[in-house]
Design a protein around this motif. Structure first.
Motif, PDB file in Angstrom:
ATOM      1  N   ILE A 165       0.836  -1.353   0.114  1.00  7.04           N
ATOM      2  CA  ILE A 165       0.011  -0.109  -0.030  1.00  7.04           C
ATOM      3  C   ILE A 165       0.866   1.157   0.001  1.00  7.04           C
ATOM      4  N   SER A 166       0.430   2.193  -0.808  1.00 10.72           N
ATOM      5  CA  SER A 166       1.330   3.351  -0.927  1.00 10.72           C
ATOM      6  C   SER A 166       1.278   4.538   0.120  1.00 10.72           C
ATOM      7  N   TYR A 167       0.360   4.234   0.977  1.00  9.27           N
ATOM      8  CA  TYR A 167       0.089   5.280   2.167  1.00  9.27           C
ATOM      9  C   TYR A 167       0.098   4.618   3.385  1.00  9.27           C
ATOM     10  N   PRO A 168       0.440   5.249   4.695  1.00 15.07           N
ATOM     11  CA  PRO A 168       0.413   4.616   5.896  1.00 15.07           C
ATOM     12  C   PRO A 168      -0.956   4.128   6.207  1.00 15.07           C
ATOM     13  N   VAL A 169      -1.151   2.916   7.054  1.00 15.33           N
ATOM     14  CA  VAL A 169      -2.330   2.614   7.561  1.00 15.33           C
ATOM     15  C   VAL A 169      -2.226   2.384   8.922  1.00 15.33           C
ATOM     16  N   ILE A 170      -3.233   2.959   9.859  1.00 16.20           N
ATOM     17  CA  ILE A 170      -3.287   2.440  11.184  1.00 16.20           C
ATOM     18  C   ILE A 170      -4.515   1.623  11.444  1.00 16.20           C
ATOM     19  N   GLY A 171      -4.369   0.474  11.950  1.00 16.70           N
ATOM     20  CA  GLY A 171      -5.363  -0.524  12.378  1.00 16.70           C
ATOM     21  C   GLY A 171      -6.004  -0.159  13.699  1.00 16.70           C
ATOM     22  N   TRP A 172      -6.949  -0.570  13.829  1.00 16.21           N
ATOM     23  CA  TRP A 172      -7.813  -0.611  15.343  1.00 16.21           C
ATOM     24  C   TRP A 172      -8.873  -1.770  15.166  1.00 16.21           C
ATOM     25  N   VAL A 173      -8.525  -2.420  16.250  1.00 24.27           N
ATOM     26  CA  VAL A 173      -9.620  -3.679  16.431  1.00 24.27           C
ATOM     27  C   VAL A 173     -10.400  -3.583  17.826  1.00 24.27           C
ATOM     28  N   GLY A 174     -11.621  -3.707  17.670  1.00 25.19           N
ATOM     29  CA  GLY A 174     -12.508  -3.902  18.918  1.00 25.19           C
ATOM     30  C   GLY A 174     -14.029  -3.469  18.491  1.00 25.19           C
ATOM     31  N   ARG A 175     -14.552  -3.378  19.906  1.00 19.74           N
ATOM     32  CA  ARG A 175     -16.114  -3.065  19.627  1.00 19.74           C
ATOM     33  C   ARG A 175     -16.335  -1.521  19.923  1.00 19.74           C
ATOM     34  N   ILE A 176     -17.481  -1.046  19.366  1.00 20.19           N
ATOM     35  CA  ILE A 176     -17.744   0.274  19.675  1.00 20.19           C
ATOM     36  C   ILE A 176     -18.272   0.473  21.167  1.00 20.19           C
ATOM     37  N   ASP A 184     -10.557   8.208  21.572  1.00 21.37           N
ATOM     38  CA  ASP A 184      -9.026   8.520  21.619  1.00 21.37           C
ATOM     39  C   ASP A 184      -8.602   8.147  20.369  1.00 21.37           C
ATOM     40  N   CYS A 185      -8.830   6.966  19.828  1.00 22.08           N
ATOM     41  CA  CYS A 185      -8.312   6.603  18.734  1.00 22.08           C
ATOM     42  C   CYS A 185      -8.312   7.666  17.417  1.00 22.08           C
ATOM     43  N   LEU A 186      -9.775   7.960  17.357  1.00 14.48           N
ATOM     44  CA  LEU A 186     -10.034   8.985  16.331  1.00 14.48           C
ATOM     45  C   LEU A 186      -9.621  10.367  16.572  1.00 14.48           C
ATOM     46  N   ALA A 187      -9.326  10.602  17.789  1.00 12.79           N
ATOM     47  CA  ALA A 187      -8.508  12.019  18.067  1.00 12.79           C
ATOM     48  C   ALA A 187      -7.001  12.023  17.516  1.00 12.79           C
ATOM     49  N   ILE A 188      -6.299  10.717  17.782  1.00 10.93           N
ATOM     50  CA  ILE A 188      -5.119  10.684  17.580  1.00 10.93           C
ATOM     51  C   ILE A 188      -4.794  10.482  16.081  1.00 10.93           C
ATOM     52  N   VAL A 189      -5.944   9.837  15.231  1.00 10.86           N
ATOM     53  CA  VAL A 189      -5.839   9.797  13.816  1.00 10.86           C
ATOM     54  C   VAL A 189      -5.803  11.286  13.344  1.00 10.86           C
ATOM     55  N   GLN A 200      -4.523   6.467   6.324  1.00 13.20           N
ATOM     56  CA  GLN A 200      -5.753   5.893   6.537  1.00 13.20           C
ATOM     57  C   GLN A 200      -5.946   5.153   7.817  1.00 13.20           C
ATOM     58  N   LEU A 201      -7.153   4.789   8.430  1.00 16.98           N
ATOM     59  CA  LEU A 201      -7.504   4.135   9.562  1.00 16.98           C
ATOM     60  C   LEU A 201      -8.454   2.848   8.875  1.00 16.98           C
ATOM     61  N   TRP A 202      -8.031   1.826   9.500  1.00 13.59           N
ATOM     62  CA  TRP A 202      -8.741   0.528   9.148  1.00 13.59           C
ATOM     63  C   TRP A 202      -9.362   0.171  10.507  1.00 13.59           C
ATOM     64  N   MET A 203     -10.424   0.134  10.588  1.00 12.65           N
ATOM     65  CA  MET A 203     -11.280  -0.479  11.679  1.00 12.65           C
ATOM     66  C   MET A 203     -11.953  -1.627  11.708  1.00 12.65           C
ATOM     67  N   PHE A 204     -11.533  -2.460  12.570  1.00 14.23           N
ATOM     68  CA  PHE A 204     -12.171  -4.050  12.395  1.00 14.23           C
ATOM     69  C   PHE A 204     -13.074  -3.908  13.464  1.00 14.23           C
ATOM     70  N   LEU A 205     -14.381  -4.040  13.131  1.00 15.15           N
ATOM     71  CA  LEU A 205     -15.343  -4.080  14.317  1.00 15.15           C
ATOM     72  C   LEU A 205     -16.143  -5.395  14.292  1.00 15.15           C
ATOM     73  N   PHE A 255       0.816   0.887  11.720  1.00 12.15           N
ATOM     74  CA  PHE A 255       0.870   0.162  13.061  1.00 12.15           C
ATOM     75  C   PHE A 255      -0.359   0.023  13.345  1.00 12.15           C
ATOM     76  N   LEU A 256      -0.515  -1.028  14.255  1.00 11.75           N
ATOM     77  CA  LEU A 256      -2.046  -1.219  15.110  1.00 11.75           C
ATOM     78  C   LEU A 256      -1.977  -0.270  16.329  1.00 11.75           C
ATOM     79  N   LEU A 257      -2.903   0.512  16.492  1.00  9.67           N
ATOM     80  CA  LEU A 257      -3.475   1.276  17.478  1.00  9.67           C
ATOM     81  C   LEU A 257      -4.392   0.698  18.369  1.00  9.67           C
ATOM     82  N   SER A 258      -4.072   0.571  19.708  1.00  8.51           N
ATOM     83  CA  SER A 258      -5.049  -0.133  20.599  1.00  8.51           C
ATOM     84  C   SER A 258      -5.222   0.785  21.754  1.00  8.51           C
TER      85      SER A 258
END
Length: 356
Positions: A165-176, A184-189, A200-205, A255-258
């Protein structure tokens, strides 16, 4: 020998642990069956284990006695611990504690479980998570405790070569939900995009368990921050496909952000480490088993957005640090979380209970 594992709902880290544990112990002659009260998205991940779906007590009782289990492993649902003994079940009853959310919720859970667990459980099984260890010692001092790391199969859960992928991706895994701390995830991104505009932010929900009000707040927050074009949502991706995504995130320079307030274990963090995806996470207790700051990953205090953004920028801007963390993280998993190590400790527990 046969063991029945009982939990509410096949989803998240507990469902992952159930399958990883079953696979680890197969070669030791131990067969696991699963019993969940309700149907859930994690059923798509179960391939080989006999699985029951029922919350009817008569049906649960029939399943237990017809299959003649040597032990029943009950996770979190403490009322069932005493009922098994009332039904006349003669095998061992092991009460397992995983997760439980924030610290206040966890302590309330332990308090509520006392009359059921103290008089009827033969053993307590917990991960090496400081707050769970402390609460378990406080409320169940006279029951045999078994405390060891959960496991992950690094032969199947590993880095995959994927399209770059040509751009950096931050991943986040969890429940809303509040404890996963998605705000805080959204604020950091949002802040990082001031520098990395293509990030880009990839959110696995798991959208099957989100409350309507929380979902509305989540959607509103995304629009208020102008992030709607920067987020891709993945709902209940099959567990076997997650290594592809973790690998792509790590290879993108991301990176993965938790951001959890409290984690009982934190399987997503361990999974990312297996796939050479660096991790930035809050100092959320359970992840201390995996993340040694600046060695196997990065930590920052919960709600300290300034610290989180600082550490995130270092991962994005310094590939030498990122690569070092990837190598150290994978080595740490190999040293501490292999299925063979878990099987050795689990069978030792069964031997001490006189059933292996």
């Amino acid at each position: 020998m046969k063991i029945l594992f009982i939990y509410y709902y096949p989803s998240g880290g507990v469902e992952t642990l159930a399958r990883q544990r079953s696979k680890a112990l197969q070669r030791y002659g131990i067969s696991f069956h699963f019993l969940y009260f309700w149907e859930g998205p994690g059923l798509q991940n179960i391939k080989d284990e006999t699985t029951f779906l029922t919350e009817e007590e008569d049906e649960i009782q029939r399943i237990i006695f017809e299959n003649e289990y040597d032990a029943v492993l009950i996770c979190s649902h403490f009322p069932l611990v005493s009922k098994l003994k009332q039904w006349g079940y003669k095998g061992k009853v092991i009460y397992e504690v995983q997760g439980l959310g924030g610290l206040a919720a966890a302590e309330q859970w332990f308090l509520g479980s006392l009359p059921y667990v103290v008089n009827h459980a033969d053993a307590i099984l917990i991960p090496r998570t400081p707050h769970i260890i402390e609460l378990s010692n406080k409320y169940y001092p006279d029951i045999p405790h078994y405390c060891f790391h959960n496991c992950i199969d690094t032969q199947t859960f590993r880095h995959h070569k994927m399209p770059k992928i040509s751009y950096p991706v931050i991943g986040w895994v969890g429940r809303i939900e509040d404890n996963k701390n998605w705000k805080d995830c959204l604020a950091i991104v949002h802040d990082l995009k001031k520098t990395y505009t293509h990030l880009q932010l990839w959110m696995f929900l798991d959208l099957s368990v989100v409350k309507k009000e929380e979902q509305e707040n989540f959607t509103t927050c995304i629009h208020n921050m102008g992030l709607q074009d920067s987020i891709t949502f993945f709902d209940n991706i099959p567990h076997g496909k997650m290594p592809d995504y973790y690998s792509q995130i790590g290879d993108s320079g991301g990176f993965l952000l938790s951001t959890s307030k409290v984690e009982g274990f934190g399987y997503a963090v361990l999974e990312a480490m297996c796939c050479r995806c660096p991790v930035l996470c809050t100092d959320s207790d359970g992840t201390k088993s995996f993340i040694i700051h600046d060695r196997t990953g990065k930590h920052f205090p919960v709600h300290d957005l300034h610290a989180g953004i600082k550490e995130a920028l270092e991962l994005l801007e310094n590939p030498v640090i990122s690569q070092r963390i990837k190598r150290n993280a994978y080595a740490h998993v190999q040293q501490n979380f292999l299925p063979s190590q878990y099987a050795m400790r689990f069978t030792a527990m069964l031997r001490s209970l006189g059933i292996y």
